[in-house]
Scaffold this motif. Structure first.
Motif, PDB file in Angstrom:
ATOM      1  N   PHE A 354       0.829  -1.201   0.000  1.00 17.00           N
ATOM      2  CA  PHE A 354       0.000   0.000   0.000  1.00 17.00           C
ATOM      3  C   PHE A 354       0.872   1.263   0.000  1.00 17.00           C
ATOM      4  CE2 PHE A 354      -2.218   3.456   2.056  1.00 17.00           C
ATOM      5  CZ  PHE A 354      -3.416   3.484   1.357  1.00 17.00           C
ATOM      6  N   LEU A 355       1.855   1.254   0.891  1.00 21.66           N
ATOM      7  CA  LEU A 355       2.735   2.434   1.009  1.00 21.66           C
ATOM      8  C   LEU A 355       3.504   2.696  -0.275  1.00 21.66           C
ATOM      9  CD1 LEU A 355       4.127   1.990   4.612  1.00 21.66           C
ATOM     10  CD2 LEU A 355       3.142   4.094   3.706  1.00 21.66           C
ATOM     11  N   TYR A 356       3.806   1.615  -0.972  1.00 21.88           N
ATOM     12  CA  TYR A 356       4.607   1.752  -2.194  1.00 21.88           C
ATOM     13  C   TYR A 356       3.879   2.606  -3.241  1.00 21.88           C
ATOM     14  CZ  TYR A 356       7.574   0.503  -6.152  1.00 21.88           C
ATOM     15  OH  TYR A 356       8.413   0.558  -7.240  1.00 21.88           O
ATOM     16  N   GLU A 357       2.551   2.417  -3.330  1.00 19.86           N
ATOM     17  CA  GLU A 357       1.778   3.230  -4.289  1.00 19.86           C
ATOM     18  C   GLU A 357       1.874   4.709  -3.927  1.00 19.86           C
ATOM     19  OE1 GLU A 357       0.690   1.797  -6.975  1.00 19.86           O
ATOM     20  OE2 GLU A 357       1.408  -0.086  -6.088  1.00 19.86           O
ATOM     21  N   MET A 376       6.757  11.254   6.667  1.00 21.00           N
ATOM     22  CA  MET A 376       5.412  11.732   6.353  1.00 21.00           C
ATOM     23  C   MET A 376       4.525  10.569   5.886  1.00 21.00           C
ATOM     24  SD  MET A 376       4.959  15.100   4.084  1.00 21.00           S
ATOM     25  CE  MET A 376       4.655  14.093   2.645  1.00 21.00           C
ATOM     26  N   LEU A 377       5.056   9.764   4.986  1.00 25.74           N
ATOM     27  CA  LEU A 377       4.293   8.617   4.467  1.00 25.74           C
ATOM     28  C   LEU A 377       3.942   7.646   5.591  1.00 25.74           C
ATOM     29  CD1 LEU A 377       6.235   7.609   1.201  1.00 25.74           C
ATOM     30  CD2 LEU A 377       3.862   8.368   1.344  1.00 25.74           C
ATOM     31  N   ALA A 378       4.943   7.348   6.420  1.00 28.05           N
ATOM     32  CA  ALA A 378       4.748   6.344   7.465  1.00 28.05           C
ATOM     33  C   ALA A 378       3.748   6.834   8.512  1.00 28.05           C
ATOM     34  CB  ALA A 378       6.083   6.030   8.124  1.00 28.05           C
ATOM     35  N   LYS A 379       3.860   8.133   8.839  1.00 31.80           N
ATOM     36  CA  LYS A 379       2.983   8.655   9.902  1.00 31.80           C
ATOM     37  C   LYS A 379       1.541   8.785   9.423  1.00 31.80           C
ATOM     38  CE  LYS A 379       6.341  10.688  12.918  1.00 31.80           C
ATOM     39  NZ  LYS A 379       7.409  11.664  12.808  1.00 31.80           N
ATOM     40  N   ALA A 380       1.381   9.050   8.133  1.00 32.08           N
ATOM     41  CA  ALA A 380       0.029   9.224   7.595  1.00 32.08           C
ATOM     42  C   ALA A 380      -0.677   7.875   7.421  1.00 32.08           C
ATOM     43  CB  ALA A 380       0.101   9.945   6.250  1.00 32.08           C
ATOM     44  N   TYR A 381       0.064   6.816   7.606  1.00 26.77           N
ATOM     45  CA  TYR A 381      -0.465   5.493   7.299  1.00 26.77           C
ATOM     46  C   TYR A 381      -1.006   4.797   8.543  1.00 26.77           C
ATOM     47  CZ  TYR A 381      -0.543   0.605   5.972  1.00 26.77           C
ATOM     48  OH  TYR A 381      -0.927  -0.678   5.734  1.00 26.77           O
ATOM     49  N   THR A 382      -2.203   4.195   8.382  1.00 26.36           N
ATOM     50  CA  THR A 382      -2.679   3.279   9.428  1.00 26.36           C
ATOM     51  C   THR A 382      -3.100   2.016   8.704  1.00 26.36           C
ATOM     52  OG1 THR A 382      -4.896   4.155   9.229  1.00 26.36           O
ATOM     53  CG2 THR A 382      -3.559   5.066  11.014  1.00 26.36           C
TER      54      THR A 382
END
Ligand code: KIV
Ligand code: ZN
Length: 388
Positions: A354-357, A376-382
């Motif tokens: 998911f994060l890769y997209e 930023m990407l990691a923190k925005a992700y749940t």
């Protein structure tokens, strides 16, 4: 038994001839001390007659250097040689480097002379230099375009006159590696007293062949390489010290070694770049900022499984720190997971998919995805996001 190849560094002479790279005495002295610590055998400190500043630099370097040979350049002119000898008078191991152009281009156009006259001048300059030191190196300028037969006559005569090193410069960077190698082999096979001198390679990089030519010369019998840090030098530069040293190191089967402390190669390169205000091109072999960076997905995946799949040199071997996994739009999932993990995020395969997209959306907009972007990407992700 492996044989030693002597490293003759000319960063402070041929390298310093580059427009914009001029150094003052203090800068030259500092670099000379670092070159000695790097393990170079001979430091060409300058061209003493060229300016009072260069005379002073060669004098100060001669006083300060304890192990390496200190060398001063001169033309085949008595006054040049006397001035070089004076500047070298405090050196523990002084070498005078003198010589003359031997190709017909030089003989006719530069000197308006003939081969016999040039031969006599070559012999004479070596004799003058021998009045001051036992260590005399003769250069046959433009040897790369000099007829081999005539070159062999000159080399034999200067050795007889007392030259202990014979430098065979490919001054214009014209030769192909097999031609330069054959030239050295020709001298080995046709100069009767060649065993009384060391043959030296001095190759310029006009066709990007300086390193290949120097190695070809060594394979054919040369035992000294003239080179500079970062390959600096006239026009397209000289043979790059870090390249020839690492070729010899990586190809031990050739049967050679140098006295260079490899771990100092990268710091030395950075130091010279800074002092001479001359940036190192990122893709420069051994010392470029990209020399140990991996950015495409296929390479990154292979490298992360086993570094040797895409690296023949461990960057720590040359003091360049650790290899880098650079994130761009060409990078893959394993590189992304690796970089995230390095800054403290542990994601499973689903999360990474998911994060890769999201990562690609950022990467397409930027040349390189930085650590801040990853946070930023990691923190925005749940994880719930991934299931939608
Ligand atoms: O390139 C060259 O021929 C030289 C000589 C002076 C050695 O730099
Ligand atoms: Zn040169």
């Amino acid at each position: 038994m492996s044989e030693k190849v002597f490293i003759f560094d000319t960063t402070l002479r041929d390298g310093e001839q580059v427009p914009g790279c001029k150094l003052n005495t203090k800068e030259k002295l500092d670099l000379a001390l670092q070159l000695e610590a790097l393990g170079v055998d001979i430091i060409e400190a300058g061209f003493p007659i060229s300016s009072p500043g260069d005379f002073e630099s060669v004098t100060q370097i001669s006083k300060a250097i304890t192990n390496a040979t200190v060398c001063g350049l001169s033309r085949a002119v008595q006054k040049d040689i006397e001035v070089a000898a004076q500047a070298l008078k405090f050196a523990k191991r002084p070498r005078i480097h003198t010589g003359i152009g031997t190709s017909d281009f030089h003989i006719k156009s530069k000197f308006n002379s003939n081969r016999e006259d040039i031969l006599a001048r070559a012999i004479q300059c070596v004799k003058w230099a021998r009045n001051f030191t036992d260590d005399v190196e003769f250069y046959a300028e433009d040897a790369g375009r000099t007829d081999n037969d005539y070159l062999a006559r000159v080399v034999e005569a200067v050795i007889k006159a007392g030259a202990t090193v014979v430098n065979i410069p490919d001054t214009t960077g014209y030769c192909l590696p097999y031609q330069y190698g054959e030239k050295i082999a020709y001298l080995v096979n046709n100069v009767a007293n060649i065993d009384k001198a060391i043959i030296s390679c001095h190759c310029h990089n006009d066709l990007g062949l300086a390193t290949a030519n120097s190695i070809a010369g060594v394979i054919s019998g040369a035992r000294q390489i003239e080179c500079t840090i970062n390959g600096l030098g006239e026009r397209a530069g000289n043979t790059s010290l870090e390249e020839v040293v690492m070729v010899i190191e990586q190809h031990k089967h050739l049967g050679f070694h140098t006295g260079i402390n490899h771990k100092q190669l990268y710091p030395m390169s950075r130091e010279v770049s800074e002092v001479m205000r001359m940036p190192v091109q990122p893709n420069k072999a051994i010392v470029g900022s990209n020399a140990f960076s991996h950015s495409s997905g296929i390479h990154q995946d292979g490298f992360l499984k086993d570094a040797t799949t895409y690296e023949i040199i461990n960057p720590e071997q040359v003091g360049a720190g650790l290899s880098k996994i650079v994130l761009t739009a060409r990078s893959g999932r394993s590189a992304l997971a690796h970089r995230l993990q390095k800054i403290g995020y542990q994601f499973n395969r689903n999360d990474i998919d998911f994060l890769y997209e999201k990562f690609l959306q950022v990467a397409d907009k930027k040349k390189e995805v930085e650590e801040d972007d990853l946070h930023m990407l990691a923190k925005a992700y749940t994880p719930e996001l991934a299931t939608h």
